[in-house]
Design a protein around this motif. Structure first.
Motif, PDB file in Angstrom:
ATOM      1  N   ASP A 528      27.071  69.972   6.034  1.00 28.22           N
ATOM      2  CA  ASP A 528      26.260  69.060   6.847  1.00 28.22           C
ATOM      3  C   ASP A 528      27.104  68.430   7.966  1.00 28.22           C
ATOM      4  O   ASP A 528      26.667  68.343   9.115  1.00 28.22           O
ATOM      5  N   ILE A 529      28.294  67.963   7.598  1.00 27.40           N
ATOM      6  CA  ILE A 529      29.181  67.325   8.584  1.00 27.40           C
ATOM      7  C   ILE A 529      29.466  68.271   9.739  1.00 27.40           C
ATOM      8  O   ILE A 529      29.355  67.889  10.921  1.00 27.40           O
ATOM      9  N   ALA A 530      29.834  69.501   9.429  1.00 38.50           N
ATOM     10  CA  ALA A 530      30.184  70.472  10.476  1.00 38.50           C
ATOM     11  C   ALA A 530      28.998  70.744  11.389  1.00 38.50           C
ATOM     12  O   ALA A 530      29.148  70.856  12.609  1.00 38.50           O
ATOM     13  N   ARG A 531      27.814  70.836  10.801  1.00 38.63           N
ATOM     14  CA  ARG A 531      26.626  71.171  11.606  1.00 38.63           C
ATOM     15  C   ARG A 531      26.167  69.997  12.471  1.00 38.63           C
ATOM     16  O   ARG A 531      25.746  70.196  13.616  1.00 38.63           O
ATOM     17  N   VAL A 532      26.244  68.785  11.927  1.00 39.89           N
ATOM     18  CA  VAL A 532      25.880  67.622  12.751  1.00 39.89           C
ATOM     19  C   VAL A 532      26.856  67.492  13.913  1.00 39.89           C
ATOM     20  O   VAL A 532      26.452  67.264  15.064  1.00 39.89           O
ATOM     21  N   TYR A 533      28.149  67.641  13.636  1.00 34.71           N
ATOM     22  CA  TYR A 533      29.150  67.501  14.705  1.00 34.71           C
ATOM     23  C   TYR A 533      28.946  68.566  15.776  1.00 34.71           C
ATOM     24  O   TYR A 533      29.026  68.269  16.977  1.00 34.71           O
ATOM     25  N   LEU A 534      28.647  69.784  15.364  1.00 36.64           N
ATOM     26  CA  LEU A 534      28.420  70.850  16.350  1.00 36.64           C
ATOM     27  C   LEU A 534      27.170  70.567  17.173  1.00 36.64           C
ATOM     28  O   LEU A 534      27.167  70.775  18.400  1.00 36.64           O
ATOM     29  N   SER A 535      26.109  70.085  16.516  1.00 35.05           N
ATOM     30  CA  SER A 535      24.872  69.777  17.236  1.00 35.05           C
ATOM     31  C   SER A 535      25.135  68.763  18.350  1.00 35.05           C
ATOM     32  O   SER A 535      24.666  68.925  19.490  1.00 35.05           O
ATOM     33  N   ASP A 536      25.910  67.730  18.034  1.00 38.08           N
ATOM     34  CA  ASP A 536      26.254  66.738  19.050  1.00 38.08           C
ATOM     35  C   ASP A 536      27.187  67.323  20.115  1.00 38.08           C
ATOM     36  O   ASP A 536      27.102  66.961  21.287  1.00 38.08           O
ATOM     37  N   THR A 537      28.076  68.221  19.699  1.00 43.26           N
ATOM     38  CA  THR A 537      29.005  68.838  20.655  1.00 43.26           C
ATOM     39  C   THR A 537      28.263  69.669  21.693  1.00 43.26           C
ATOM     40  O   THR A 537      28.606  69.645  22.884  1.00 43.26           O
ATOM     41  N   VAL A 538      27.249  70.384  21.250  1.00 44.77           N
ATOM     42  CA  VAL A 538      26.440  71.176  22.195  1.00 44.77           C
ATOM     43  C   VAL A 538      25.857  70.268  23.278  1.00 44.77           C
ATOM     44  O   VAL A 538      25.921  70.568  24.478  1.00 44.77           O
ATOM     45  N   ASP A 539      25.307  69.140  22.852  1.00 48.67           N
ATOM     46  CA  ASP A 539      24.724  68.198  23.819  1.00 48.67           C
ATOM     47  C   ASP A 539      25.800  67.614  24.735  1.00 48.67           C
ATOM     48  O   ASP A 539      25.575  67.440  25.937  1.00 48.67           O
ATOM     49  N   ASN A 540      26.957  67.298  24.160  1.00 50.22           N
ATOM     50  CA  ASN A 540      28.043  66.722  24.967  1.00 50.22           C
ATOM     51  C   ASN A 540      28.549  67.712  26.005  1.00 50.22           C
ATOM     52  O   ASN A 540      28.798  67.346  27.159  1.00 50.22           O
ATOM     53  N   VAL A 541      28.737  68.964  25.599  1.00 52.71           N
ATOM     54  CA  VAL A 541      29.224  69.979  26.534  1.00 52.71           C
ATOM     55  C   VAL A 541      28.222  70.167  27.666  1.00 52.71           C
ATOM     56  O   VAL A 541      28.593  70.302  28.838  1.00 52.71           O
ATOM     57  N   ASN A 542      26.937  70.156  27.326  1.00 50.91           N
ATOM     58  CA  ASN A 542      25.901  70.271  28.355  1.00 50.91           C
ATOM     59  C   ASN A 542      25.977  69.103  29.338  1.00 50.91           C
ATOM     60  O   ASN A 542      25.934  69.290  30.563  1.00 50.91           O
ATOM     61  N   LYS A 543      26.130  67.897  28.811  1.00 53.78           N
ATOM     62  CA  LYS A 543      26.183  66.700  29.662  1.00 53.78           C
ATOM     63  C   LYS A 543      27.395  66.736  30.596  1.00 53.78           C
ATOM     64  O   LYS A 543      27.271  66.544  31.806  1.00 53.78           O
ATOM     65  N   PHE A 544      28.588  66.972  30.015  1.00 57.52           N
ATOM     66  CA  PHE A 544      29.800  66.971  30.835  1.00 57.52           C
ATOM     67  C   PHE A 544      29.780  68.127  31.836  1.00 57.52           C
ATOM     68  O   PHE A 544      30.230  67.976  32.982  1.00 57.52           O
ATOM     69  N   GLY A 545      29.244  69.258  31.404  1.00 57.96           N
ATOM     70  CA  GLY A 545      29.154  70.401  32.307  1.00 57.96           C
ATOM     71  C   GLY A 545      28.226  70.127  33.475  1.00 57.96           C
ATOM     72  O   GLY A 545      28.534  70.458  34.635  1.00 57.96           O
TER      73      GLY A 545
END
Length: 595
Positions: A528-545
């Protein structure tokens, strides 16, 4: 520790996948390493925690006394060779011990300054005579060390220092004149590593003893946090030191200053990790004890979110810290095999992974800031009271985003170092970047992948996120060429993309490896931890990009890059709410940080 896994290069994570079996995880620590960690934890709990108020009031001799006890326990000598009284253990063990003392508020500041930036320059750059003279005492705790680099006019610009050293007419001594500030352990140090410019030009290190004439101290600084650590100015007024006090080569002081910082950065992340776990445990305990509306507040969804998110970020940065720590150890072994000395090998290994050290310094300090901030919120009004522990934790955490190079400097350094590795041919950035450019012009592949094993889909997502980094970074290099250093906002966007992707990948690989041993059911909440962190990372990468693309391009080029970013940051929706609740329930039942 036997080192057998595949060797990787620093920064290579951006262009190559890593196999889960090649990463080191905390589950891989030996019994001896965990005992060293436990010794550090016990020391903080029994010796440091009861004295926090007295330490903050600078009770005379108290911090030095604690430091001497730590030295007697062997905590100063973890990575020091046996010939100088040390234990000669590997780099990951020193990280583990640093994590262990991390929950000691001001104590780990004194500890890290002594065992890191004060001792290591002498170990790595000192002559045999200097090592024999100082290291046994520094290792045992009989001597205390400090490091004098910063000046009133030079912080991040270390080479702008104005302290001067002039050789006496008889050629036997140097006379130092200048002012150093923010010197940790300044009030009780016996040995100072001081940087000065010989004849105002050659930036050089010196070993200055407290008893050298001309060295004096300012008053203790009044600080926002880490009040228990001694922080003073050091004044050098015609301070006379023997010629033998020169540390390393004349004019090569920058090699000492910058190489030691690489090790200091990842160790700071480890200390922040220890502090984060402590603050998370306090948060869970209080949430279980505090009753509102006839229920413990840990029963409420908003609080569960906070408890879970604290744990997610802690677990993720821990995964990245020990992955990088073992990569450094493996590189050290490789360099030793090529005939380098122990000193050259560890410095070379830390230099190789300077990118990861910078990334972890940023992520570690920002995770701690998040954890203590939410800790204050969980405590509510009591969180704002100096009679409760979150007040001190909150104030003490803030310095970590400034220590060891500000987080802004480290973000820009990380990108700069990766790009320089590419220009030197140490990393093949050009090939993957060009492949991404070609992929942008091609028809998207909508085919599914047959591999449905644990994290197969998540690792495909990580691969796409790396393409997003290469696309944005490649565009920035093409646009700005030699003036890229001036585009600090874009550099920080790229750095933030890299930081989150490295941490997310490290977390996934850790859980994948450990689930292969323990089984997926036993690792359900870590999954669960790994998947939640990745889900947020996808959004963060999109935002910064998006921020970077919008600031660099316009018209058709912007539209093309935006479509590419959308493609590379596309992932299925994930129910993070339920996952966080499951994570929080584990914490609440354990009544502590439990991962």
């Amino acid at each position: 520790m036997e080192v057998t896994n595949k060797l990787v290069k620093g920064g290579e994570f951006i262009i190559k996948p890593t196999d889960a079996q090649d990463v080191f995880t905390p589950a891989d620590f030996s019994e001896e390493q965990n005992m060293m960690h436990q010794t550090a934890l016990d020391f903080v709990e029994k010796e440091v925690q009861p004295l926090l108020e007295r330490l903050d009031n600078h009770e005379e001799g108290l911090m030095r006394g604690l430091m001497e006890k730590a030295g007697e326990l062997g905590l100063f000598g973890v990575s020091i060779p046996e010939e100088f009284g040390g234990l000669n253990m590997d780099f990951p063990t020193s990280l583990r011990v640093t994590e262990g003392v991390g929950g000691g508020h001001s104590f780990p500041v004194a500890f890290a300054a002594h065992t890191g930036i004060a001792m290591l320059p002498i170990l790595y750059f000192g002559t045999e005579e200097q090592k024999q003279k100082y290291l046994p005492g520094l290792t045992s705790g009989e001597l205390m060390g400090a490091y004098c680099l910063t000046e009133p006019g030079s912080g991040s610009d270390a080479l702008g220092a104005k302290t001067k050293a002039v050789l006496t007419e008889d050629g036997e001594h140097y006379v130092l004149n200048g002012q150093k500030m923010w010197i940790t352990n300044g009030g009780f140090a016996d040995v100072f590593v001081v940087f000065a410019k010989i004849d105002g030009e050659q930036f050089t290190g010196f070993i200055v003893e407290k008893t050298n004439p001309g060295l004096s101290l300012g008053n203790e600084e009044h600080k926002m946090g880490i009040k228990g650590s001694s922080t003073r100015q050091v004044f050098l007024s015609d301070c006379k030191v023997p010629k033998s006090a020169v540390l390393g080569e004349i004019g090569k002081g920058h090699l000492i200053a910058f190489n030691i910082l690489n090790i200091g950065r990842i160790k700071l992340a480890a200390a922040c990790l220890g502090a984060s776990k402590m603050a998370a445990t306090l948060s869970v305990k209080y949430a279980n004890e505090r009753v509102q509306f006839k229920l413990p507040i840990s029963k409420f969804g908003a609080i569960k979110y906070k408890l879970a998110e604290q744990a997610i970020r802690i677990y993720a940065v821990e995964s990245a810290i020990y992955r990088a720590g073992m990569d450094i150890a493996r590189m050290e072994q490789e360099l030793l095999g090529k005939g380098q000395s122990h000193n050259e090998a560890l410095l070379g290994a830390a230099r190789e992974f300077a990118v990861e050290c910078a990334i972890l310094k940023v992520e570690g300090s920002e995770v701690l800031d998040y954890v203590v901030d939410e800790g204050v919120q969980i405590y509510g009004g009591y969180g704002f009271s100096a009679d409760y522990p979150m007040d001190r934790a909150y104030r003490d955490s803030r310095i970590n985003r400034i220590f060891e190079g500000t987080n802004e400097i480290n973000r820009m350094l990380a990108v700069d170092m990766i790009l320089k590795k590419g220009l030197k041919g140490e990393l093949d950035l050009m090939g993957p970047a060009q492949a991404v450019q070609q992929e942008l012009m091609a028809i998207p592949d909508f085919g599914g992948d047959e591999d449905n094993s644990l994290f197969a889909a998540e690792l495909r997502t990580i691969g796409k996120l790396k393409k997003a980094i290469l696309m944005v970074a490649g565009t920035a290099v093409q646009k700005y060429m030699n003036s890229l250093a001036k585009e600090q906002e874009v550099l920080m966007n790229i750095a933030d993309m890299a930081i989150k992707v490295y941490t997310a990948e490290s977390t996934i690989l850790r859980v994948q490896k450990e689930a292969g041993v323990k089984g997926e059911e036993a690792m359900a909440q870590q999954i669960d931890i790994a998947r939640v962190y990745l889900s947020d990372t996808v959004d963060n990468v999109n935002k910064f990009g998006k921020e970077a693309i919008a600031s660099m391009t316009e018209g058709d080029e912007q539209r093309l890059l935006a479509l590419g970013l959308k493609r590379f940051t596309k992932a299925d929706l994930y129910n993070a709410k339920d996952a966080r609740r499951r994570i929080a329930d584990v914490l609440i039942q354990a009544n502590e940080y439990a991962f």
